[in-house]
Structures are given as C-alpha cells and as structure tokens.
Motif scaffolding. Structure first.
Motif, PDB file in Angstrom:
ATOM      1  N   ASP A   1      12.576   3.266 -47.810  1.00 40.80           N
ATOM      2  CA  ASP A   1      14.028   3.466 -47.762  1.00 40.80           C
ATOM      3  C   ASP A   1      14.476   3.899 -49.158  1.00 40.80           C
ATOM      4  OD1 ASP A   1      16.771   1.396 -46.447  1.00 40.80           O
ATOM      5  OD2 ASP A   1      16.754   3.372 -47.401  1.00 40.80           O
TER       6      ASP A   1
ATOM      7  N   THR B   1       7.619   1.585 -44.113  1.00 42.88           N
ATOM      8  CA  THR B   1       8.953   2.188 -44.129  1.00 42.88           C
ATOM      9  C   THR B   1       9.381   2.319 -45.580  1.00 42.88           C
ATOM     10  OG1 THR B   1       9.525   1.136 -42.039  1.00 42.88           O
ATOM     11  CG2 THR B   1      11.347   1.950 -43.395  1.00 42.88           C
TER      12      THR B   1
ATOM     13  N   ARG C   1      20.593   9.334 -48.136  1.00 41.14           N
ATOM     14  CA  ARG C   1      19.665   8.234 -47.882  1.00 41.14           C
ATOM     15  C   ARG C   1      18.542   8.790 -47.014  1.00 41.14           C
ATOM     16  NH1 ARG C   1      20.755   2.733 -44.300  1.00 41.14           N
ATOM     17  NH2 ARG C   1      18.837   1.651 -44.903  1.00 41.14           N
TER      18      ARG C   1
ATOM     19  N   ILE D   1      15.067   7.707 -44.982  1.00 40.68           N
ATOM     20  CA  ILE D   1      14.151   6.676 -44.490  1.00 40.68           C
ATOM     21  C   ILE D   1      12.908   7.369 -43.943  1.00 40.68           C
ATOM     22  CG2 ILE D   1      13.799   4.793 -42.844  1.00 40.68           C
ATOM     23  CD1 ILE D   1      16.773   4.198 -43.031  1.00 40.68           C
TER      24      ILE D   1
ATOM     25  N   THR E   1      13.586   4.069 -54.796  1.00 40.52           N
ATOM     26  CA  THR E   1      13.060   3.508 -53.562  1.00 40.52           C
ATOM     27  C   THR E   1      12.576   2.091 -53.777  1.00 40.52           C
ATOM     28  OG1 THR E   1      11.452   3.827 -51.783  1.00 40.52           O
ATOM     29  CG2 THR E   1      10.725   4.441 -53.969  1.00 40.52           C
TER      30      THR E   1
ATOM     31  N   ARG F   1       9.161   6.853 -42.326  1.00 38.52           N
ATOM     32  CA  ARG F   1       8.305   5.896 -41.614  1.00 38.52           C
ATOM     33  C   ARG F   1       6.963   6.556 -41.326  1.00 38.52           C
ATOM     34  NH1 ARG F   1      13.285   5.514 -39.141  1.00 38.52           N
ATOM     35  NH2 ARG F   1      14.369   3.516 -39.407  1.00 38.52           N
TER      36      ARG F   1
END
Lengths: 326, 149
Positions: free
Chosen positions: B126, B124, B111, B113, B146, B115
């Motif tokens: 993810d 953001t 995963r 993330i 995503t 930013r």
C-alpha cells in the motif's frame, strides 16, 4: 589392409597421447555458456596447432588437486582459486578492486598484452586467459540490516579457500561461516547464514531467491569483480599459444558480459545500498582492499594496475588525485 | 437556427481539440503508465521515463528505521521485470488521484495498492505515489512511500 588398420590405430593413439588436457570447473557440469566457451576454445586451439581434450569437474578443489598432480595440463577455475597459482591475475578478483565492468575490460585487455606476459607467469604455472563471471553482490536475508554497522553480528558464508573473505568478514564484525562453492547457497537458503556474496550467475541455478525471500535484498553494488581464469602448466605450452589463448579469452569479453547482464536482469529486490549508507559501503570496500593488501593477500603489482584501470574509467574518483599507490 | 448550429459545431470542435491536446499531456502519461503496469509492458514504461529519471522508494516498518532507496530508471524497470517474472496474480489499483501544476511540470499523487503472490506468500503493498511529469510529458521522478510488505 592389416598394415593400414594398424597405421590408423597408431595415428589415433598418437593424437590421444599428444592431446593436452584442459580441465574445466563447472558447477553444472558439461553444459551451459562456460562449457560452450571452452568448446569454442578447443576448436580455436586446434587452429593454432594444439590438440585439446576437455574434462569437466563439478568440484573445484578436486580439479585443482588434479592440476597440481599433473593430471590436468590446465584448469579453468575461479579467479579466487587461481590466486594460489598465479597471484598476479588471481588478485583481479579482489574486494573493492574494480568498481565496474569497464574497468574489468581494461584489465582483461591489458592481460592479453605482450608487455604483461612475464607477470602472467608464476613458478610452474601461467595464466592463459581470463573471462568475466560477473560482479559479486551481497545477498541479505533482512533488508533492514543493510547498513555496514548492522552487518556486524550477522553470520556470513565465506569461502574457506579465500583468506580475503575471512579477513574482511572479521574486519567488518560479521561472523564467518566457513563454506565452499558447493554448500554456501544451501546455507543461505536454509537460514544457516544471513549473508553471502555471489555473482548473478548463481542466482537462478542455486535458487538464491529462496534465501532472499520476500524480506531480503540484494545490494546492487559490486564488492568484487569475479572471473574465470585458465591456469596452465607453463612448460606444457609454447609462448605463441599462450599469447593466442589470452587474446582469445579477451575477445570473448562482450559475449560473456551479455550472459552476465542477462543473469543480473533476473535478480529480484536488487537495490542499491540505502541512500545514507552508500558512502559507508564505498569506504568499507576501499578500507578492506587496503587492509588486505597490507596483509599480503593481494599481489601489489596487480593492485597498482587495478587502480590505474579504475582511474582510467572514472578519473573523477577521489583516489585518482590523492597520490595513493593502490 | 443555422448560426446556432454552426456555433454548436465550432464549440464541439474546440472541445474535441482541447480533449485531444489534454490526452497527449500528463493525464495520458498517467493513463499509459497505469496500463503498462497492468499489462506488464516494460517497453512502454521505459518510453514514459526520461533516461535520467529517478525513483525514490521509502519503506517504512514498525520499530525499524525507514529504508530510503534511490533507483535509476533502468534499475526501477529491472525490478519490475524481475517481479513480473516471479510473482503470480499481480494487480495494481490506483485511487485518490490528485493533480497539481508546478511551473512547467505537473505533479500527480495517488494511492497505489499492489497485490501479488510471491514465494508462497500473498503480499499487499500500500503506497503513496508522487509522480512528476515534465513539460515534455515524460516522467522525471517518482516518489514512493510504502509500508514494508
């Protein structure tokens, strides 16, 4: 002493009078890569025995009027604008005409060849050189509206001096918003239009990233290859000069491409069409090209040459074995 | 006592060799990939990919059809360079890392993330990332799922 001063003055005046005026359309004025190119051209022309004075215009329409009025002996203008003066070379910048830069290189090299010299002339005008400006890409405000079907109904800026853009826009169902090179970017950035077509060279100077924002996308598929073309008043220049001039511009291809590729490297959200839409985009380009040829927008002779260039570079293309003329 | 020490030393040596070999493998690739992203090092990133690698990005948004884009290595790297040019305070956090072997290649899923600040907005992203690493320890494919930002 007085006689010497007078002689010198007469000599200076004589040079000023015999200098040919080459006007240059440049959105950013007398600076940047394009202006540097023309400064180099002026030096080269002096070696060929031709004295050149450069004059810059930020308004292409005004510059073209000055060319028609004889106030410019030549004008470096966009290929789209050049189409009204020399339809043959002005059709290089056709929608769907050339699919990549290698095919454009083939055409520009060919244009400098003696065997095409007659085709490079039209009425009072002649093409004295071509340099790449970069592919035109579609800039979208909404990346979820990238399919050909979803483009229909969106507002698209089209140049009012380019019948091709207007016709294509109507054909794909988009709503044309008549614009020109001085205002199309503001319309996109301010949300007056949802779509524009522009080369990478315009991206930073015209701040097109503002129009794309965080929700948009720039479709990484060339809709047309754009060029800058030097169109001159044919009677003002000797044929030997014309030949040298075309070869000069052709020799600048790699340098021009370095500038183009550097500009393209800076584009954010620069994506190919969505996987399921790639084939539709290609079909749209091909169909638009053929439609515009039928409408008499493009010079058929150049369109035959463009097909030869496409197939020389990419012989596996479906069109290269189907016997089609264009 | 002496035999025991020799055995321990041999075990340690074998362990060291094992770790070293493992560090040159897929784990090292991922480590260098993560490091290059953080340091915005496009040159190192480019060297981790096979030239013909493909990056498939699926962008999902509510009430919209999924957007599926396939990029070449060069297109993917160009996008990273452009993003680094425009974005402010960018960070990458990777977690939930899982490994699997598929024949001679290795797949890692994680995963990620991301930013950053872009054009006055704080964004953001993810994503679920699946990366395939070939036997030559080069990335062959990346699949990114995503949510739209």
């Amino acid at each position: 002493m007085r006689r010497l001063s007078l002689a010198l003055l007469l000599l200076l005046l004589s040079n000023a009078v015999t200098a040919k005026t080459i006007c240059v359309f440049s959105l950013i004025g007398a600076q940047g890569e394009l202006w540097q190119l023309m400064t180099d051209y002026k030096i080269a022309a002096a070696d060929w025995g031709e004295n050149i004075a450069l004059r810059v215009f930020t308004d292409e329409r005004v510059a073209a009027e000055d060319l028609k009025a004889g106030l410019c002996d030549g004008l470096l203008m966009t290929g789209i604008k050049a189409r009204q003066f020399v339809p043959f070379t002005g059709s290089i910048d056709s929608i769907g005409g050339l699919h990549n830069y290698e095919s454009l290189r083939v055409i520009i090299t060919l244009s400098a060849h003696q065997k095409l010299s007659q085709s490079m002339r039209h009425g009072s005008y002649a093409n004295a050189g071509i340099v790449p400006l970069g592919a035109a890409y579609l800039f979208l405000k909404d990346r979820h509206l990238t399919s050909v079907e979803k483009i229909a109904g969106q507002r698209m800026a089209v140049f009012e001096n380019d019948r091709a853009q207007i016709l294509m826009c109507e054909r794909i169902g988009a709503l044309p918003e008549l614009s020109d090179v001085s205002n199309f970017s503001a319309k996109f950035n301010n949300g007056v239009v949802d779509i524009i077509a522009a080369p990478a060279a315009a991206y930073l100077p015209l701040e097109l990233y503002r129009g794309v924002g965080t929700k948009g996308l720039v479709v990484n598929m060339a809709t047309a290859q754009l060029t800058m073309q030097l169109i001159v008043r044919d009677e003002q220049f000797e044929q030997d000069f014309m030949s040298r001039s075309r070869q000069f511009f052709a020799s600048q291809f790699d340098q021009a491409m370095r500038v183009v590729l550097a500009a393209e490297d800076k584009i954010l959200f620069f994506y190919p069409p969505p996987d399921k839409d790639i084939r539709r985009y290609e079909l749209m380009m091909n169909e638009s090209r053929n439609y515009l040829i039928d409408q008499g927008v493009y010079d058929k002779n150049m369109m035959r040459w463009l097909k030869k260039a496409r197939c020389k570079v990419s012989p596996a293309r479906a069109e290269c074995g189907n016997g089609s003329e264009f | 006592m002496r035999t025991g020490m020799i055995l321990t030393l041999r075990a340690l040596l074998l362990l060291t060799i094992s770790i070293t070999a493992h560090a040159d493998g897929p784990h090292d690739v991922l480590s260098r990939y993560r490091s290059a992203l953080q340091q915005q090092d496009a040159t190192t990133l480019a060297a981790l990919f096979r030239p013909d690698a493909t990056i498939r990005i699926v962008i999902a948004a509510p009430n919209e059809e999924e957007l599926v884009l396939t990029l070449t290595r060069d297109q993917y790297l160009q996008q990273l360079r452009a993003l680094w040019r425009f974005a402010l305070s960018q960070s990458y956090d990777q977690s939930d890392i899982h490994w699997a072997r598929h024949g001679t290649s290795t797949e890692v899923s994680l995963r990620q993330i991301e930013r950053y600040q872009l054009f006055g907005e704080t964004l953001t992203q993810d994503a679920q990332v699946r990366m395939e690493i070939g036997a030559d320890n080069m990335i062959t494919t990346i699949n990114v799922q995503t949510l739209d930002w």
